[in-house]
Structures are given as structure tokens and as C-alpha cells.
Design a protein around this motif. Structure first.
Motif, mmCIF file in Angstrom:
data_model
loop_
_atom_site.group_PDB
_atom_site.id
_atom_site.type_symbol
_atom_site.label_atom_id
_atom_site.label_comp_id
_atom_site.label_asym_id
_atom_site.label_seq_id
_atom_site.Cartn_x
_atom_site.Cartn_y
_atom_site.Cartn_z
ATOM 1 N N ARG A 95 40.703 35.494 34.054
ATOM 2 C CA ARG A 95 39.884 34.564 34.713
ATOM 3 C C ARG A 95 38.713 35.315 34.528
ATOM 4 N N GLU A 96 37.425 33.711 34.931
ATOM 5 C CA GLU A 96 36.409 34.277 34.347
ATOM 6 C C GLU A 96 35.172 33.694 35.576
ATOM 7 N N PHE A 97 34.122 34.595 35.665
ATOM 8 C CA PHE A 97 33.660 34.187 36.515
ATOM 9 C C PHE A 97 32.339 33.060 36.151
ATOM 10 N N CYS A 103 38.366 27.838 43.401
ATOM 11 C CA CYS A 103 37.099 27.951 44.302
ATOM 12 C C CYS A 103 37.299 29.322 45.890
ATOM 13 N N ALA A 104 36.602 30.281 46.191
ATOM 14 C CA ALA A 104 36.130 32.237 46.325
ATOM 15 C C ALA A 104 35.481 31.913 46.802
ATOM 16 N N VAL A 105 35.664 32.440 48.424
ATOM 17 C CA VAL A 105 35.245 32.313 49.172
ATOM 18 C C VAL A 105 34.443 34.005 49.292
ATOM 19 N N GLY A 106 33.831 34.406 50.147
ATOM 20 C CA GLY A 106 33.964 36.286 50.117
ATOM 21 C C GLY A 106 33.846 36.841 48.611
ATOM 22 N N VAL A 107 32.500 36.136 47.385
ATOM 23 C CA VAL A 107 32.449 36.376 46.720
ATOM 24 C C VAL A 107 31.735 37.658 46.376
ATOM 25 N N ASP A 119 28.790 42.639 34.602
ATOM 26 C CA ASP A 119 28.998 40.917 35.247
ATOM 27 C C ASP A 119 30.233 40.482 35.528
ATOM 28 N N LYS A 120 30.626 41.582 36.764
ATOM 29 C CA LYS A 120 32.209 41.095 36.965
ATOM 30 C C LYS A 120 31.661 40.570 38.943
ATOM 31 N N TYR A 121 32.921 40.052 39.230
ATOM 32 C CA TYR A 121 32.475 39.390 40.831
ATOM 33 C C TYR A 121 34.383 39.116 40.758
ATOM 34 N N GLU A 122 34.797 39.735 42.698
ATOM 35 C CA GLU A 122 35.439 39.451 42.642
ATOM 36 C C GLU A 122 35.001 38.609 43.938
ATOM 37 N N ALA A 123 36.267 38.382 45.286
ATOM 38 C CA ALA A 123 36.908 37.629 45.974
ATOM 39 C C ALA A 123 37.664 37.955 47.009
ATOM 40 N N THR A 124 37.474 37.613 47.895
ATOM 41 C CA THR A 124 38.290 37.963 48.924
ATOM 42 C C THR A 124 39.414 36.291 49.468
ATOM 43 N N TYR A 125 38.990 35.579 49.123
ATOM 44 C CA TYR A 125 39.377 34.041 50.018
ATOM 45 C C TYR A 125 39.152 33.807 48.376
ATOM 46 N N TRP A 126 40.721 33.065 48.077
ATOM 47 C CA TRP A 126 40.564 32.651 46.702
ATOM 48 C C TRP A 126 41.587 30.760 47.147
ATOM 49 N N PHE A 183 35.075 30.288 39.913
ATOM 50 C CA PHE A 183 35.964 31.206 39.038
ATOM 51 C C PHE A 183 36.850 30.433 37.862
ATOM 52 N N ARG A 184 37.234 29.807 36.692
ATOM 53 C CA ARG A 184 38.257 28.960 35.744
ATOM 54 C C ARG A 184 38.393 30.379 34.916
#
Length: 124
Positions: A45-47, A97-101, A107-114, A37-38
Motif C-alpha cells: 500500500r502506498e500513500f 479513503c483514510a481518516v485520521g491520517v 515519507d510514511k503515513y498511517e491512518a486511524t480509519y480506513w 492510499f492505494r
């Protein structure tokens, strides 16, 4: 405890390339969706993109980076990469960086770890 440490950011001229790295510890990245993401100054923040862990290891990228950015991973090093080519000034942002995306709709994404983020600055 999962930790993600990004590196590889910095200044670059338009048209140039950078490769960001994300070293993970506490969890393997080989069997989980990973992504980037950035966030640009003054913006949300965007995917950027996702690399899935299912058999096909398929990817999805934001339209703004499609064809220029590539996500990959090295399971032996437990590291995720973002190769950025043909950089533009509008790519200037802090990259995370993200893990567990996970796709959460539209068009939305989230993640568990950042990760903590790494700055990329593209000059014209």
C-alpha cells in the motif's frame, strides 16, 4: 463507530479522469486530516495524498500523482473526494479513503480509519 464508504472507481482509458468519493459516518471529516492510499497488485500500500484540517488546509501528494490528483472535502456532506486527471496505466490500484491520517516519518503515513477500497483500472 466510524464508517467510510468509497465509490466512483471503475475502468478508464489512459488520459481520462475519475472522481472518487468517500462518504463518512460516525465522525466529522471537517476537523481531522483525511487522505487517500492505494495498493496495486503485488505491491505494498502506498500513500497518495493528505488534506490537513488546520487553518491552511494544506495538502501533500506523492510525487507520482502531484499535479494530476486533488483531494477535497465537502463538510456539509461529510465526504472526501479524490479527483484524478491524466490517468496512467500505473495508477491502476485499489484506492482507499483514510481518516485520521498521520505522518509517521520520512515519507510514511498511517491512518486511524480506513474505507473498504474501490478499484481503479486504467487501460492504455
Amino acid at each position: 463507530q466510524v464508517q467510510l464508504v468509497e465509490s466512483g472507481g471503475g475502468p478508464v482509458q489512459a488520459g481520462g479522469s475519475l472522481r472518487l468519493s468517500c462518504a463518512a459516518s460516525g465522525r466529522s471529516v471537517s476537523n481531522i486530516a483525511v487522505g487517500w492510499f492505494r495498493q496495486a497488485p503485488g505491491k505494498e500500500r502506498e500513500f497518495v495524498g493528505i488534506l490537513r484540517w488546520t487553518g491552511s488546509s494544506s495538502t501533500t501528494y506523492a510525487d507520482s500523482v502531484k499535479g494530476r490528483f486533488t483531494i477535497s472535502r465537502d463538510n456539509a456532506k461529510n465526504t472526501v473526494y479524490l479527483q484524478m486527471n491524466s490517468l496512467k496505466p500505473e495508477d491502476t490500484a485499489v484506492y482507499y479513503c483514510a481518516v485520521g491520517v498521520l505522518w509517521v516519518g520520512q515519507d510514511k503515513y498511517e491512518a486511524t480509519y480506513w474505507g473498504q477500497g474501490t478499484q481503479v483500472s486504467v487501460s492504455s
